[in-house]
Enzyme design. Structure first.
Site, PDB file in Angstrom:
ATOM      1  N   ASP A 245     130.816  20.434  34.364  1.00  0.00           N
ATOM      2  CA  ASP A 245     131.082  21.861  34.212  1.00  0.00           C
ATOM      3  C   ASP A 245     132.558  22.074  33.925  1.00  0.00           C
ATOM      4  O   ASP A 245     133.313  21.113  33.783  1.00  0.00           O
ATOM      5  CB  ASP A 245     130.589  22.652  35.431  1.00  0.00           C
ATOM      6  CG  ASP A 245     131.088  22.055  36.725  1.00  0.00           C
ATOM      7  OD1 ASP A 245     132.319  21.871  36.835  1.00  0.00           O
ATOM      8  OD2 ASP A 245     130.255  21.746  37.597  1.00  0.00           O
ATOM      9  N   LYS A 267     129.398  27.133  34.311  1.00  0.00           N
ATOM     10  CA  LYS A 267     130.000  27.695  35.524  1.00  0.00           C
ATOM     11  C   LYS A 267     131.397  28.230  35.253  1.00  0.00           C
ATOM     12  O   LYS A 267     132.386  27.632  35.636  1.00  0.00           O
ATOM     13  CB  LYS A 267     130.049  26.678  36.668  1.00  0.00           C
ATOM     14  CG  LYS A 267     128.723  26.389  37.285  1.00  0.00           C
ATOM     15  CD  LYS A 267     128.858  26.351  38.770  1.00  0.00           C
ATOM     16  CE  LYS A 267     127.481  26.115  39.369  1.00  0.00           C
ATOM     17  NZ  LYS A 267     127.522  25.290  40.552  1.00  0.00           N
ATOM     18  N   MET A 380     138.726  29.743  45.265  1.00  0.00           N
ATOM     19  CA  MET A 380     138.102  30.872  44.566  1.00  0.00           C
ATOM     20  C   MET A 380     138.604  32.216  45.097  1.00  0.00           C
ATOM     21  O   MET A 380     137.839  33.153  45.258  1.00  0.00           O
ATOM     22  CB  MET A 380     136.568  30.805  44.737  1.00  0.00           C
ATOM     23  CG  MET A 380     135.982  29.522  44.170  1.00  0.00           C
ATOM     24  SD  MET A 380     134.237  29.308  44.580  1.00  0.00           S
ATOM     25  CE  MET A 380     134.312  28.563  46.198  1.00  0.00           C
TER      26      MET A 380
HETATM   27  N1  SAH Z   1     134.473  21.040  44.762  1.00  0.00           N
HETATM   28  C1  SAH Z   1     135.771  21.544  44.382  1.00  0.00           C
HETATM   29  C2  SAH Z   1     135.880  23.047  44.585  1.00  0.00           C
HETATM   30  C3  SAH Z   1     134.935  23.865  43.763  1.00  0.00           C
HETATM   31  S1  SAH Z   1     135.163  25.580  43.979  1.00  0.00           S
HETATM   32  C4  SAH Z   1     136.851  20.807  45.148  1.00  0.00           C
HETATM   33  O1  SAH Z   1     136.561  20.061  46.090  1.00  0.00           O
HETATM   34  O2  SAH Z   1     138.026  20.960  44.803  1.00  0.00           O
HETATM   35  C5  SAH Z   1     136.254  25.957  42.651  1.00  0.00           C
HETATM   36  C6  SAH Z   1     137.637  26.313  43.171  1.00  0.00           C
HETATM   37  O3  SAH Z   1     138.380  25.147  43.473  1.00  0.00           O
HETATM   38  C7  SAH Z   1     138.491  27.041  42.182  1.00  0.00           C
HETATM   39  O4  SAH Z   1     138.186  28.422  42.131  1.00  0.00           O
HETATM   40  C8  SAH Z   1     139.864  26.822  42.747  1.00  0.00           C
HETATM   41  O5  SAH Z   1     140.096  27.656  43.848  1.00  0.00           O
HETATM   42  C9  SAH Z   1     139.751  25.409  43.292  1.00  0.00           C
HETATM   43  N2  SAH Z   1     140.312  24.422  42.357  1.00  0.00           N
HETATM   44  C10 SAH Z   1     139.660  23.378  41.802  1.00  0.00           C
HETATM   45  N3  SAH Z   1     140.488  22.638  41.049  1.00  0.00           N
HETATM   46  C11 SAH Z   1     141.697  23.219  41.124  1.00  0.00           C
HETATM   47  C12 SAH Z   1     142.979  22.937  40.570  1.00  0.00           C
HETATM   48  N4  SAH Z   1     143.184  21.884  39.762  1.00  0.00           N
HETATM   49  N5  SAH Z   1     144.008  23.753  40.858  1.00  0.00           N
HETATM   50  C13 SAH Z   1     143.831  24.807  41.659  1.00  0.00           C
HETATM   51  N6  SAH Z   1     142.653  25.132  42.216  1.00  0.00           N
HETATM   52  C14 SAH Z   1     141.591  24.350  41.961  1.00  0.00           C
END
Ligand code: SAH
Length: 464
Positions: A245, A267, A380
């Site tokens: 995604d 997504k 998020m």
């Molecule tokens: N499973 C993922 C999270 C999924 S929810 C994890 O463990 O990181 C998606 C959220 O993750 C985004 O809205 C943001 O808040 C955060 N996120 C993911 N990658 C990011 C990045 N490179 N920089 C900042 N926030 C990030």
């Protein structure tokens, strides 16, 4: 070929090391690891030897008598004359001899080894460049995981049953190729040997060819491809189909096997390309076609990743799967922004919270969040930024509490936008950070001033 590569059984056999320094100790230790009975001779020994009971120390100058009975000898002294003497005497007596860093005096050389016993890989540049041999070994380290020790032992254990069931060597070879490329080997590597054995015996009994596919639910980390795990990379190279995604960065998707089919399952906020149920169903149907399916997820699949829901369906349908953790955004992003999440001068706890709005509001336990000495990381959360800052202040955190938005952390587009609970919403309106963003609240944020080390694009970063 300049040398004949062989693996020698030295278990319980006498080997001699001449020398008492650290190099001699390393060589002696390798011999001990291979089960040899090791004697070391030197007028004095470095402290490294002190703790090692398995090496018999002879505190003497080397003399010819020491060679008696030895089936192999290594000279590692800093005295050229002694080394030459050891080499000469050993050759006269047909004892294989190695003189460290002196190929001319050697009758054998020691390779650089990758030890996954009983599996062993040896590298040698024939003495031309030991550094190159070591570098190549390093590359293979990543491709041959530690679990290969267990996998090799597993194969050894099931060799006889496989022979009993499949008499024809050619058919047996194909059987083992399928085992080693498919879900049975993956089960062993993931630590479920009992399950793997049951599957293998079942397949031997039924005589059916490989049919089942499997699913790898893999965390791809926060963005920087270097933050992938070895296992993630290995499975990416193995997959037939990749479902990803938009949280997974393009350079990472590109690292999957070149001829693997790629399916984008979307997504974006409020624009789910495929509803979750359809993703779940797709994973099942692809695996049932016998495919190796890689489900790549941003960060860690079990942290706000709905990974649990995806594998529930697989478990219900009896499809083999494994979950590979990834570096979650909070961890990766905080490191790259120079924010130690639990620096003990500022925090004794850290909570990960979803700031996702449901019906325009955020239903969180604000009292529990607005505690002193606690770092809060909102996933998020950008759309609810104003609300969450106001709520935390309302529940007792000072408006001056440091807070930061990190945009696209760990990538070349990372920006760290800093303020306080009182000022951050206003700053964000001007700076307009781009998704994905993480919000970090707490005293630890102030540390990024001095600890920030990752500067992908200096002009884009701003502090207020
Ligand atoms: N499973 C993922 C999270 C999924 S929810 C994890 O463990 O990181 C998606 C959220 O993750 C985004 O809205 C943001 O808040 C955060 N996120 C993911 N990658 C990011 C990045 N490179 N920089 C900042 N926030 C990030």
């Amino acid at each position: 070929m300049d040398y004949l590569p062989i693996f020698m059984n030295v278990k319980g056999r006498p080997c001699l090391v001449v020398g008492g320094g650290d190099v001699a100790f390393r060589k002696a230790s390798v011999l001990v690891d291979a089960g040899a009975t090791v004697k070391a001779v030197a007028p004095e020994f470095s402290t490294a030897f002190t703790g090692q009971q398995s090496i018999e120390r002879i505190v003497e100058r080397f003399r010819p008598g020491h060679l008696e009975g030895a089936i192999l000898v290594i000279a590692a002294t800093d005295d050229g004359a002694v080394n030459r003497e050891v080499s000469r005497l050993a050759r006269e007596n047909n004892i294989p001899v190695n003189v460290v860093d002196n190929p001319d005096l050697c009758t054998f050389i020691m390779p650089s080894i990758l030890d996954r016993s009983p599996l062993m890989v040896a590298f040698s540049s024939g003495g031309a460049s030991p550094v190159l041999a070591r570098m190549l070994r390093g590359k293979l380290e990543t491709m041959i995981p530690q679990g290969y020790s267990r996998l090799t032992a597993f194969c050894a254990r099931l060799r006889e049953p496989s022979k009993a069931h499949i008499a024809d060597p050619a058919r047996r070879r194909i059987f083992w190729e399928n085992v080693l490329e498919g879900p049975i080997a993956e089960k062993v590597l993931a630590g479920d040997e009992a399950g793997a054995e049951a599957m293998l015996l079942d397949r031997l009994g039924s005589g059916k060819p490989e049919q089942t596919g499997e699913v790898y639910l893999v965390g791809a980390g926060p963005g920087d491809p270097d933050l992938l795990t070895f296992r993630a990379l290995r499975l990416m190279q193995k997959a037939d189909v990749v479902l990803y995604d938009n949280l997974v960065s393009k350079p990472i998707v590109d690292m999957a096997r070149r001829d693997a089919a790629r399916i984008f399952v979307g997504k974006q906020r409020d624009n789910h390309t495929l509803p979750q149920e359809e993703i779940n169903a797709l994973l099942v149907s692809l695996a049932k076609q016998g495919k190796r399916v890689l489900r790549l997820k941003g960060g860690d699949p079990f942290i706000f990743g709905r990974g649990g829901e995806e594998i529930e369906t697989l478990a219900a349908q009896g499809i083999p799967f494994q979950v590979v953790p990834g570096i979650t955004a909070a961890s990766g992003v905080a490191s790259y922004a120079g924010i130690p999440l639990t620096h003990r001068d500022y925090a004794q706890a850290c909570v990960f919270v979803t700031g996702h709005l449901k019906d325009g509001s955020m239903n969180l336990d604000w009292g529990a969040l607005a505690r002193p000495r606690q770092t809060i990381v909102f996933y998020m959360g950008l759309h609810g930024l104003e609300t969450l800052c106001a709520k935390l202040i309302e529940h007792g955190l000072p408006g001056s509490t440091p807070a930061a938005i990190v945009q696209q952390g760990t990538t070349q587009s990372q920006r760290v936008i800093k303020g306080s609970l009182a000022t951050l919403p206003g700053i964000a309106k001007i700076e307009k950070p781009q998704a994905p963003t993480l919000i970090i609240v707490g005293g630890v944020v102030s540390l990024s001033e001095k600890l920030a080390w990752f500067h992908p694009n200096k002009s884009a970063e701003m502090a207020s």
